[in-house]
Design a protein around this motif. Structure first.
Motif, short mmCIF file in Angstrom:
data_model
loop_
_atom_site.label_atom_id
_atom_site.label_comp_id
_atom_site.label_asym_id
_atom_site.label_seq_id
_atom_site.Cartn_x
_atom_site.Cartn_y
_atom_site.Cartn_z
N UNK A 79 0.85 -1.19 0.00
CA UNK A 79 0.00 0.00 0.00
C UNK A 79 0.89 1.24 0.00
N UNK A 80 0.61 2.17 -0.92
CA UNK A 80 1.32 3.45 -0.97
C UNK A 80 0.30 4.57 -0.92
N UNK A 81 0.54 5.57 -0.07
CA UNK A 81 -0.36 6.72 -0.02
C UNK A 81 0.41 7.96 0.42
N UNK A 82 -0.21 9.10 0.18
CA UNK A 82 0.40 10.39 0.54
C UNK A 82 -0.59 11.17 1.39
N UNK A 83 -0.09 11.83 2.43
CA UNK A 83 -0.93 12.70 3.25
C UNK A 83 -0.05 13.78 3.87
N UNK A 84 -0.70 14.72 4.54
CA UNK A 84 0.00 15.84 5.15
C UNK A 84 -0.07 15.73 6.67
N UNK A 85 1.07 15.90 7.33
CA UNK A 85 1.13 15.94 8.79
C UNK A 85 1.72 17.28 9.20
N UNK A 86 0.92 18.08 9.89
CA UNK A 86 1.35 19.43 10.32
C UNK A 86 1.84 20.25 9.14
N UNK A 87 1.16 20.09 7.98
CA UNK A 87 1.49 20.88 6.81
C UNK A 87 2.65 20.36 5.98
N UNK A 88 3.20 19.21 6.35
CA UNK A 88 4.33 18.62 5.63
C UNK A 88 3.86 17.37 4.89
N UNK A 89 4.08 17.32 3.57
CA UNK A 89 3.68 16.15 2.79
C UNK A 89 4.52 14.94 3.16
#
Length: 234
Positions: A164-174
């Protein structure tokens, strides 16, 4: 989403929770209804609680406010009166020490609702049911231990391994994560306008860096869902 907060059988005092100096505190005023993010400067049991003064707060001493703070894996909330507003040598407030607090524990395997585009690939080349890898799908909820992924086709059978590969933002950082996962369930959804197959996945062999990134994301989404995001100042 499964119930993410557990009520405790008894209230705990602020001193029992032992919050650290410098912890983020959320102050909510009632008139006007506004939320401010401040810092805990100190407290004395049966005395007062001291926090940094929020900027441009239109409130006077004597006003009632709602206070929320997070310490460890607990969220604490209580009502308090502003005892004193000081402006020198720096701005800070004295709040009434709480007689009662509402304490809730954050469950360790909280699932949070999301809408993430994910890429699903075979674990071992040529061993899966499909030959058109990778497949795009949507993650509808996620936790530190697994996720639910909806796709227009079955991605495999129970017991299969996938990537599984995904992208998200944590505290404004990709952030991008790639992790192996075990297919625990495959369930076609009934009554959908278009074909949707839900897949329950358990994450496997996640490295420490990926686990830390995922923990930050789940924690962030949990705070958004419970209205406590400002506590972290994210």
């Amino acid at each position: 989403m499964t119930k993410a907060l557990e009520s405790l059988d008894r209230s705990r005092s602020l001193s029992e929770l032992n919050p650290r100096i410098g912890e983020k505190v959320q102050i909510e005023t009632r008139a006007p209804r506004t939320r401010y993010s401040v810092q805990l400067l100190g407290y004395r049991e049966n005395g007062s609680m001291m926090v940094s003064a929020p900027k441009n707060a239109a409130v006077n001493a004597g006003a009632q406010v709602t206070v929320r703070l997070m310490t460890g894996n607990f969220i604490c909330a209580f009502s308090a009166r502003i005892l004193k507003i000081q402006t020198t040598p720096f701005g800070y407030w004295h709040l009434e020490y709480p007689k009662e607090t509402e304490i809730r524990r954050i469950r360790s395997h909280t699932r949070v609702p999301v809408n993430l585009l994910v890429s699903v690939d075979e674990f071992e080349q040529g061993k899966g049911l499909r030959h058109d890898w990778p497949v795009s799908a949507y993650c509808t909820d996620i936790s530190l231990s697994g996720a639910c992924i909806d796709a227009s086709v079955a991605l495999g059978k129970q017991g299969d391994k996938l990537f599984i590969t995904t992208r998200f933002s944590v505290a404004g950082v990709d952030q991008i994560i790639l992790t192996p996962a075990l297919l625990r369930s495959v369930t076609p959804q009934e009554g959908s306008v278009s074909k949707v197959v839900s897949h329950g996945l358990e994450f496997l062999d996640m490295d420490d860096d990926t686990h830390l990134i995922l923990a930050g994301f789940v924690y962030q989404q949990f705070l958004i869902e419970t209205g406590n995001l400002e506590i972290l100042g994210v």
